[in-house]
Structure formats: structure tokens, C-alpha cells
Scaffold this motif. Structure first.
Motif, PDB file in Angstrom:
ATOM      1  N   SER A   1     -60.071  43.512  42.791  1.00 26.49           N
ATOM      2  CA  SER A   1     -61.188  44.388  42.438  1.00 26.49           C
ATOM      3  C   SER A   1     -62.491  43.590  42.491  1.00 26.49           C
ATOM      4  O   SER A   1     -62.499  42.357  42.583  1.00 26.49           O
ATOM      5  CB  SER A   1     -60.986  44.969  41.042  1.00 26.49           C
ATOM      6  OG  SER A   1     -61.197  43.968  40.056  1.00 26.49           O
ATOM      7  N   LYS A   2     -63.611  44.297  42.391  1.00 25.28           N
ATOM      8  CA  LYS A   2     -64.908  43.627  42.421  1.00 25.28           C
ATOM      9  C   LYS A   2     -65.110  42.745  41.191  1.00 25.28           C
ATOM     10  O   LYS A   2     -65.740  41.684  41.277  1.00 25.28           O
ATOM     11  CB  LYS A   2     -66.030  44.661  42.547  1.00 25.28           C
ATOM     12  CG  LYS A   2     -66.003  45.398  43.887  1.00 25.28           C
ATOM     13  CD  LYS A   2     -67.131  46.412  44.007  1.00 25.28           C
ATOM     14  CE  LYS A   2     -67.033  47.191  45.315  1.00 25.28           C
ATOM     15  NZ  LYS A   2     -68.133  48.179  45.469  1.00 25.28           N
ATOM     16  N   ASN A   3     -64.565  43.150  40.050  1.00 27.80           N
ATOM     17  CA  ASN A   3     -64.649  42.291  38.865  1.00 27.80           C
ATOM     18  C   ASN A   3     -63.840  41.014  39.047  1.00 27.80           C
ATOM     19  O   ASN A   3     -64.225  39.950  38.556  1.00 27.80           O
ATOM     20  CB  ASN A   3     -64.164  43.037  37.618  1.00 27.80           C
ATOM     21  CG  ASN A   3     -65.193  44.001  37.072  1.00 27.80           C
ATOM     22  OD1 ASN A   3     -66.340  44.015  37.484  1.00 27.80           O
ATOM     23  ND2 ASN A   3     -64.764  44.844  36.138  1.00 27.80           N
TER      24      ASN A   3
ATOM     25  N   THR B   1     -53.230  46.361  43.198  1.00 28.32           N
ATOM     26  CA  THR B   1     -53.553  47.096  44.415  1.00 28.32           C
ATOM     27  C   THR B   1     -53.058  46.340  45.635  1.00 28.32           C
ATOM     28  O   THR B   1     -53.147  45.100  45.689  1.00 28.32           O
ATOM     29  CB  THR B   1     -55.086  47.291  44.524  1.00 28.32           C
ATOM     30  OG1 THR B   1     -55.554  47.920  43.333  1.00 28.32           O
ATOM     31  CG2 THR B   1     -55.458  48.144  45.728  1.00 28.32           C
ATOM     32  N   ASN B   2     -52.534  47.076  46.610  1.00 21.98           N
ATOM     33  CA  ASN B   2     -52.075  46.441  47.837  1.00 21.98           C
ATOM     34  C   ASN B   2     -52.251  47.372  49.040  1.00 21.98           C
ATOM     35  O   ASN B   2     -52.524  48.565  48.876  1.00 21.98           O
ATOM     36  CB  ASN B   2     -50.618  46.009  47.709  1.00 21.98           C
ATOM     37  CG  ASN B   2     -49.687  47.191  47.476  1.00 21.98           C
ATOM     38  OD1 ASN B   2     -49.498  48.029  48.355  1.00 21.98           O
ATOM     39  ND2 ASN B   2     -49.114  47.278  46.278  1.00 21.98           N
TER      40      ASN B   2
ATOM     41  N   THR C   1     -54.597  51.879  50.980  1.00 23.18           N
ATOM     42  CA  THR C   1     -54.872  51.005  49.849  1.00 23.18           C
ATOM     43  C   THR C   1     -54.322  51.698  48.604  1.00 23.18           C
ATOM     44  O   THR C   1     -54.861  52.699  48.155  1.00 23.18           O
ATOM     45  CB  THR C   1     -56.381  50.743  49.708  1.00 23.18           C
ATOM     46  OG1 THR C   1     -56.855  50.121  50.907  1.00 23.18           O
ATOM     47  CG2 THR C   1     -56.670  49.842  48.523  1.00 23.18           C
ATOM     48  N   TYR C   2     -53.222  51.155  48.091  1.00 23.06           N
ATOM     49  CA  TYR C   2     -52.475  51.793  47.010  1.00 23.06           C
ATOM     50  C   TYR C   2     -52.830  51.100  45.691  1.00 23.06           C
ATOM     51  O   TYR C   2     -52.462  49.955  45.456  1.00 23.06           O
ATOM     52  CB  TYR C   2     -50.986  51.659  47.304  1.00 23.06           C
ATOM     53  CG  TYR C   2     -50.040  52.469  46.446  1.00 23.06           C
ATOM     54  CD1 TYR C   2     -50.406  52.988  45.212  1.00 23.06           C
ATOM     55  CD2 TYR C   2     -48.730  52.709  46.876  1.00 23.06           C
ATOM     56  CE1 TYR C   2     -49.529  53.716  44.438  1.00 23.06           C
ATOM     57  CE2 TYR C   2     -47.842  53.441  46.109  1.00 23.06           C
ATOM     58  CZ  TYR C   2     -48.245  53.935  44.893  1.00 23.06           C
ATOM     59  OH  TYR C   2     -47.361  54.657  44.129  1.00 23.06           O
ATOM     60  N   ALA C   3     -53.551  51.810  44.821  1.00 18.61           N
ATOM     61  CA  ALA C   3     -53.999  51.239  43.549  1.00 18.61           C
ATOM     62  C   ALA C   3     -53.331  51.936  42.375  1.00 18.61           C
ATOM     63  O   ALA C   3     -53.331  53.164  42.292  1.00 18.61           O
ATOM     64  CB  ALA C   3     -55.515  51.365  43.419  1.00 18.61           C
ATOM     65  N   THR C   4     -52.760  51.144  41.474  1.00 21.23           N
ATOM     66  CA  THR C   4     -52.225  51.648  40.207  1.00 21.23           C
ATOM     67  C   THR C   4     -53.095  51.060  39.100  1.00 21.23           C
ATOM     68  O   THR C   4     -53.326  49.850  39.058  1.00 21.23           O
ATOM     69  CB  THR C   4     -50.761  51.233  40.016  1.00 21.23           C
ATOM     70  OG1 THR C   4     -49.999  51.651  41.153  1.00 21.23           O
ATOM     71  CG2 THR C   4     -50.178  51.871  38.768  1.00 21.23           C
ATOM     72  N   VAL C   5     -53.589  51.918  38.208  1.00 22.78           N
ATOM     73  CA  VAL C   5     -54.652  51.540  37.284  1.00 22.78           C
ATOM     74  C   VAL C   5     -54.287  51.960  35.861  1.00 22.78           C
ATOM     75  O   VAL C   5     -53.608  52.975  35.663  1.00 22.78           O
ATOM     76  CB  VAL C   5     -55.977  52.218  37.707  1.00 22.78           C
ATOM     77  CG1 VAL C   5     -57.106  51.829  36.777  1.00 22.78           C
ATOM     78  CG2 VAL C   5     -56.324  51.864  39.146  1.00 22.78           C
ATOM     79  N   SER C   6     -54.763  51.204  34.882  1.00 19.72           N
ATOM     80  CA  SER C   6     -54.520  51.603  33.491  1.00 19.72           C
ATOM     81  C   SER C   6     -55.712  51.312  32.601  1.00 19.72           C
ATOM     82  O   SER C   6     -56.463  50.358  32.829  1.00 19.72           O
ATOM     83  CB  SER C   6     -53.290  50.889  32.917  1.00 19.72           C
ATOM     84  OG  SER C   6     -53.546  49.506  32.773  1.00 19.72           O
TER      85      SER C   6
ATOM     86  N   GLN D   1     -53.711  56.786  46.378  1.00 23.47           N
ATOM     87  CA  GLN D   1     -53.278  56.258  47.670  1.00 23.47           C
ATOM     88  C   GLN D   1     -54.219  56.715  48.797  1.00 23.47           C
ATOM     89  O   GLN D   1     -53.829  57.532  49.638  1.00 23.47           O
ATOM     90  CB  GLN D   1     -51.850  56.722  47.970  1.00 23.47           C
ATOM     91  CG  GLN D   1     -50.815  56.227  46.967  1.00 23.47           C
ATOM     92  CD  GLN D   1     -49.471  56.926  47.142  1.00 23.47           C
ATOM     93  OE1 GLN D   1     -49.323  58.103  46.830  1.00 23.47           O
ATOM     94  NE2 GLN D   1     -48.488  56.193  47.648  1.00 23.47           N
ATOM     95  N   PRO D   2     -55.454  56.213  48.848  1.00 24.27           N
ATOM     96  CA  PRO D   2     -56.362  56.608  49.928  1.00 24.27           C
ATOM     97  C   PRO D   2     -55.835  56.135  51.283  1.00 24.27           C
ATOM     98  O   PRO D   2     -55.544  54.951  51.471  1.00 24.27           O
ATOM     99  CB  PRO D   2     -57.667  55.915  49.559  1.00 24.27           C
ATOM    100  CG  PRO D   2     -57.278  54.804  48.642  1.00 24.27           C
ATOM    101  CD  PRO D   2     -56.077  55.275  47.899  1.00 24.27           C
TER     102      PRO D   2
END
Length: 333
Positions: free
Chosen positions: A104-106, A197-198, A215-220, A238-239
Motif C-alpha cells: 500500500s502507499k502507507n 494484496t497480490n 489486483t486482489y486486496a483483502t482489507v480489515s 478484485q479489480p
């Protein structure tokens, strides 16, 4: 007799003091509950390959976690974003190494590279932190009204602290506030925003089928009181950009729904042995984790396939537990 009266007065005074103290304790307000909110706003855009340049699928994912008080005002906020870029050739073959994790950008900090183009000399993560501080105490409607020229507040002047594109992030903050629910967090709990993310599901095109960048991101969003999880929300997105064997983009999307937004339309229930959709399993695990310490959740018993064997989870979660514990493991304390 005088001694007896004196003793009775002392006892009465002591009893009155104890009663008053007890009354004060009962009247002292308990730590108020706060809502926890998570939002993602995602787009997937594609650029076709040419003789001179590779094509590219780009995912832009804005992510915000918040806690919100009873008046609808933000108590705490964390902002992050993920930018996934996968290149492909005019022969429809992937050029980007899809095995490399997406930061991520952070996480990228100065490696993101905004600093050299910034008029205020601040990297993206610094600007995001300033905006997160700025919105504390605002409602969703007040957040939507923010402009780069808005008056300074909470010690933050946006004109000198956050000049990156605000519109998409502001919309994500407001959405997180509107999504917020009472899940167990209390005022003062620490708020965290984590992800993994991958691009691993990206693939080449063939003569028979389109290729894709994904780009598959799982976030919490996770709140903690010490080492105890007080609330947790998990979502994923999943964009995807599709392209043909000539490297020409065949589909993309200006807005991509998350799994929590898709609900039954995601389509996991029909393949699930317990008939539960992804978002329901994510909710069930989050409820299971709430009230437990991090180490207790990380130690959840699983079988050889990584599926929970804990009695509280076997009927509600058949996804590998690692899908969720990896998010907890990324908390930086």
C-alpha cells in the motif's frame, strides 16, 4: 450514653460516606461505545498494448477505517490506498512478475515517489495522515464538504498538509462513516487498517480466452484495547482488466464492488459446504475474534487444510483461517 451517641454518629457518617461513594461510582459514565467503519472505493482501468509500449491494467483502491461516536462524529481515522499495476505485451502475455506482493502507499512511504512532485514537500502517507487528523470530529456530511481551501482545524491546514487528489479519499471517508456499526469497540480503542494484496490471479491471454490483470486486496479495520480485539471488519475486492491475445483491452470498470457489497452475487454460497456466502463467513470470523486477544485468535485450531476446527467456527467458516489471521498479523504495535 454520650460515648454511645458518638459511636452511632461515627457509624452513620461512615455509612453515609460509603453510600455517597457508591452512588458516585454508579453515576460515573461507562466508556461509551463507538461504531467501527470500513470503506473501499475501487476502479480498474486498462490501456491496450501497442508496437511501442506494453499494455497495462491499473487498480486504484482507496481504503479508510474509522471509529464514530454516538453523534456521528469521527473519533479516529486511518487512510490508505493501493495502486496495482500489471503490464502485458501486444502478444497478450504478462510482463509484470505476478508473484511480487503489492504494498500500500502507507507501506511504500517515500518509495511511492510523490515527494519529488509535491509542491508542499510531503509524501502521500504524510498527507494521508494529516487528512485523517483533520477529519476527527466531523460527520459524514461535513467530510463531504471539505475542500483544499477549507479552514484549518485540529492543527492541520490542508493547503500546506494535503494537496494530493482529495475527492476520491473524501468520498471513501464519508462512506466509511456511513458504513459504521456498533461492533464492540469503545471510545479510546486503538484503530488499525491492514491489508494483504497480490496480483497472483493475473494470467496470459490465449487464442481461446482473454487474459486478465487482477489486483486482489483483502482489507480489515480492527480496534484494540491493549491486546484484546474489540471489533473487526473484513472486506475484499478484485479489480480486473481483461485483454485479448493481441494485447487489446476488452473490459475494465470505473467502479468495482467489494465482496461485502456483492453479497450473494459474489457466488460462493453455491460452492460452500455450509451454504454461506463470503461476506457471512467474514462476519462470523470477525465476531469470533472480537473479545479475544491477538494470540488467542492467531492460535485458532485448524486442520491440515487450514480450516478451523474450533466448535465456534466449524458451522460458520469454511474458508482457510489464514485468510483472516494474516490481517491481524499485520497489526503494527
Amino acid at each position: 450514653m454520650k460515648k454511645l451517641i458518638a459511636i452511632l454518629l461515627v457509624c452513620l457518617l461512615a455509612a453515609t460516606t460509603v453510600f455517597a461513594q457508591g452512588q458516585m461510582e454508579s453515576e460515573r459514565p461507562a466508556t461509551p461505545e463507538v461504531k467501527t467503519g470500513l470503506a473501499l472505493i475501487t476502479s480498474a482501468t486498462g490501456k491496450s498494448a501497442t508496437d511501442k509500449a506494453d499494455g497495462q491494467g491499473t487498480a486504484e483502491i482507496n481504503i479508510v477505517a474509522v471509529t464514530v461516536d454516538a453523534e456521528g462524529k469521527i473519533e479516529s481515522c486511518v487512510i490508505d490506498a493501493i495502486q496495482g499495476k500489471v503490464k502485458f505485451s501486444k502478444e497478450g502475455k504478462l510482463v509484470t512478475d505476478k508473484s511480487v506482493p503489492v504494498l500500500s502507499k502507507n507501506e511504500l512511504k517515500t518509495k511511492y515517489g510523490m515527494l519529488k512532485a509535491s509542491k508542499i514537500g510531503k509524501e502521500w502517507n504524510e498527507q494521508a495522515a494529516a487528512l485523517a487528523q483533520y477529519v476527527v470530529g466531523l460527520t459524514a456530511d461535513e467530510v463531504k464538504a471539505i475542500a483544499s481551501t477549507s479552514a484549518a482545524r485540529n492543527g492541520v491546514d490542508l493547503a500546506s498538509s494535503a494537496t494530493m487528489g482529495l475527492d476520491g479519499i473524501i468520498a471513501t471517508i464519508a462512506k466509511a462513516v456511513e458504513n459504521a456499526q456498533y461492533l464492540g469497540a469503545k471510545s479510546g480503542d486503538e484503530l488499525y487498517l491492514t491489508h494483504y494484496t497480490n496480483n497472483s490471479k493475473s494470467k496470459d491471454a490465449t487464442s481461446k480466452a482473454n487474459g486478465q490483470t487482477q489486483t486482489y486486496a483483502t482489507v480489515s479495520a480492527i480496534t484494540l484495547n491493549g491486546d484484546v480485539i474489540t471489533s473487526m471488519i473484513v472486506d475484499a475486492v478484485q479489480p480486473t482488466v481483461k485483454f485479448d491475445a493481441q494485447g487489446q483491452v476488452t473490459s475494465d470498470s470505473a467502479y468495482v464492488k467489494t465482496k461485502n457489497e456483492l453479497k450473494e452475487d459474489y457466488g460462493m454460497a453455491k460452492a460452500s459446504s455450509i451454504g454461506k456466502e463470503w461476506y457471512l463467513q467474514a462476519q462470523a470470523f470477525s465476531q469470533y475474534a472480537t473479545g479475544k486477544t491477538i494470540s488467542e485468535v492467531m492460535g485458532t485450531a485448524v486442520n491440515e487444510k487450514g480450516v478451523a476446527t474450533d466448535a465456534d467456527l466449524v458451522s460458520s467458516v469454511t474458508l482457510a483461517v489464514k485468510n483472516f489471521t494474516d490481517l491481524i498479523a499485520k497489526i503494527e504495535k
